[in-house]
Motif scaffolding. Structure first.
Motif, PDB file in Angstrom:
ATOM      1  N   ILE A   1     -14.499 -13.246  11.348  1.00 13.11           N
ATOM      2  CA  ILE A   1     -13.175 -12.721  11.716  1.00 13.11           C
ATOM      3  C   ILE A   1     -12.583 -11.933  10.546  1.00 13.11           C
ATOM      4  N   GLY A   2     -12.662 -12.500   9.353  1.00 12.94           N
ATOM      5  CA  GLY A   2     -12.127 -11.831   8.165  1.00 12.94           C
ATOM      6  C   GLY A   2     -12.798 -10.500   7.900  1.00 12.94           C
ATOM      7  N   LEU A   3     -14.126 -10.461   8.048  1.00 17.64           N
ATOM      8  CA  LEU A   3     -14.866  -9.227   7.778  1.00 17.64           C
ATOM      9  C   LEU A   3     -14.571  -8.135   8.810  1.00 17.64           C
ATOM     10  N   ILE A   4     -14.342  -8.520  10.044  1.00 14.35           N
ATOM     11  CA  ILE A   4     -13.985  -7.536  11.070  1.00 14.35           C
ATOM     12  C   ILE A   4     -12.676  -6.844  10.709  1.00 14.35           C
ATOM     13  N   PHE A   5     -11.668  -7.640  10.349  1.00 18.35           N
ATOM     14  CA  PHE A   5     -10.374  -7.057   9.977  1.00 18.35           C
ATOM     15  C   PHE A   5     -10.500  -6.199   8.714  1.00 18.35           C
ATOM     16  N   ALA A   6     -11.242  -6.689   7.715  1.00 19.91           N
ATOM     17  CA  ALA A   6     -11.381  -5.954   6.462  1.00 19.91           C
ATOM     18  C   ALA A   6     -12.053  -4.604   6.681  1.00 19.91           C
ATOM     19  N   SER A   7     -13.128  -4.577   7.457  1.00 22.34           N
ATOM     20  CA  SER A   7     -13.866  -3.325   7.654  1.00 22.34           C
ATOM     21  C   SER A   7     -13.025  -2.289   8.378  1.00 22.34           C
ATOM     22  N   ILE A   8     -12.285  -2.702   9.390  1.00 22.87           N
ATOM     23  CA  ILE A   8     -11.462  -1.756  10.152  1.00 22.87           C
ATOM     24  C   ILE A   8     -10.323  -1.210   9.289  1.00 22.87           C
TER      25      ILE A   8
END
Length: 453
Positions: free
Chosen positions: A426-433
């Motif tokens: 979840i954290g990586l999805i938000f960070a990448s976007i």
């Protein structure tokens, strides 16, 4: 054939030429920890769990320090683009001062934390073996920071093979010492888990010495040191380094701290899931190191073009790097998914550990692309000396969305240990976007300002 003559192909070649040696160096840095994990695994799940816990704490402090130094790569690249070579030596001198000062603070911070490690809820046998290991390993922060300050210099001016060769030598030394000191082979003392910490410390000291000697004794670097090396410090330059570096340090802290906190939470489920977590994270980190190398190369390319004043090419370089990172991590995702039961056998033969690791690899396969995109996007932003907003994004992604989500899934929604990895996803999805969007907005802003002037 058309693609081979395109602007994107040319930029990809420039990127990979820079990234190749950096990637080897980054893999080498990870190989030191990977070698520790593989050889320590022979001591059993408790020793492996103790190593995982201690290393998770250690890496948070080390990564924070390396993060503070990270923006100087782009500063060196910008200097190279401007062809202001004496500034390179001045920047290096100030970077080394910052590295030594921050090292002292970080070592002190770990030692102040050690008496209170019970707050992390680890089992007694984990702490008994983990504390002596952590105490010794902590001292390797100092040579790591010195080595890194010089590596930022050589990478920033495009001499990326220097760090690569020294890192390869360091990995070989570390593996041999790990092998000998843990088990007492070839006349060396049998030290168990602490022997692994000694191996890492000695290897990192040798690497720092070699890097310093190479830069200062090689006549190829003489034009960077045309001004006196021993000279008063420019307070404004140090302030500027810290202004850029501290937010980057916190960016690294928020990401790595999230993964380390995940290891702590995994320890609450016992030694078996924690050992499986350590295996999974060590392999996932290895794939990530390649993307991180692309991110560093991206910061060099973007910084160089910013120094030349070619903002359109800086934007193109950044987005080309993001695409390369995403494609590579997509391939890694396939490997982790289809070989999820095979990879853990390199470390242990315990069927329970292997089964848990295989479950974790399913989630890793999903988040690989997002991890690659965020790593390269943040490197591209660093090339534009943008560090404060990425730090805020990292905090939000990992500590507001990722970790709380993982905790809820693991302990309140019945998902169990896999839920912790789902939180990291979840954290990586938000960070990448958010980081990619930030690079798009900022690079467009530079182009717009040029067009209106």
């Amino acid at each position: 054939m058309k693609f081979l003559q395109s602007k994107s192909f040319h930029e990809t070649k420039l990127l990979l030429k820079l990234a190749g040696p950096i990637i080897v160096g980054q893999l080498g840095q990870n190989m030191i920890q990977l070698a520790d994990t593989v050889i320590v695994g022979s001591l059993g799940p408790v020793a492996l769990g103790a190593s995982a816990f201690a290393s998770s704490l250690f890496i948070v402090f080390l990564i924070f320090g390396l993060g503070i130094l990270a923006p100087t790569t782009a500063l060196f690249a910008k200097m190279q683009g401007q062809e202001n070579f004496p500034l390179g030596g001045t920047l290096l001198r100030h970077s080394l001062f910052v590295a030594c000062a921050i090292s002292a603070v970080l070592v002190a911070g770990v030692y102040l934390l050690i008496p209170h490690l019970e707050i992390f809820g680890q089992r007694a046998e984990i702490l008994t073996q983990g504390i002596p290991f952590l105490k010794l390993l902590t001292w390797s922060i100092v040579p790591s920071m010195i080595y890194q300050s010089y590596k930022q210099f050589t990478d920033g001016i495009g001499k990326t093979k220097v760090g690569m060769y020294i890192m390869i030598a360091g990995v070989i030394i570390n593996v041999l010492l790990n092998y000998g000191l843990i088990h007492g082979y070839h006349g060396l003392p049998k030290m168990g888990l602490v022997g692994s910490a000694w191996a890492s410390l000695i290897a990192r000291c040798i690497m720092a010495f070699c890097m310093v000697a190479y830069v200062h004794l090689n006549p190829k670097f003489a034009h960077y040191f045309s001004e006196p090396w021993i000279h008063r410090f420019d307070k404004q330059m140090i302030k500027n380094m810290l202004r850029l570096g501290i937010p980057t340090g916190f960016t690294y802290f928020f990401e790595v701290g999230a993964f380390s906190s995940a290891a702590v939470m995994m320890g609450w489920f016992g030694a078996i899931p924690l050992a499986a977590h350590q295996i999974t994270i060590s392999l996932a980190s290895t794939s990530f190191m390649i993307t991180l190398g692309v991110g560093i190369a991206s910061s060099i390319r973007v910084g160089f073009e910013m120094g030349r004043g070619d903002y359109a090419q800086a934007r193109h370089a950044g987005f080309t790097a993001i695409k390369v990172g995403a494609i590579y991590m997509g391939l890694c995702a396939l490997g982790f998914f289809f070989l999820r039961h095979w990879f853990p056998t390199f470390y242990v033969n315990d069927p329970d550990v292997i089964e848990w690791a295989a479950k974790f690899f399913v989630v890793v396969a999903i988040f690989e692309i997002f991890d690659g995109v965020q790593a390269v996007a943040i490197g591209s932003l660093r090339g534009m000396s943008d560090t404060q907003i990425p730090s805020i994004i990292a905090f939000f992604a990992y500590w507001v969305m990722g970790l709380p989500g993982g905790y809820a899934l693991a302990f309140h929604l019945g998902v169990g240990p896999v839920g912790i990895w789902m939180g990291l996803l979840i954290g990586l999805i938000f960070a990448s976007i958010l980081l990619t969007l930030r690079f798009h907005i900022l690079s467009k802003k530079y182009l717009t300002n040029v067009g209106t002037n």
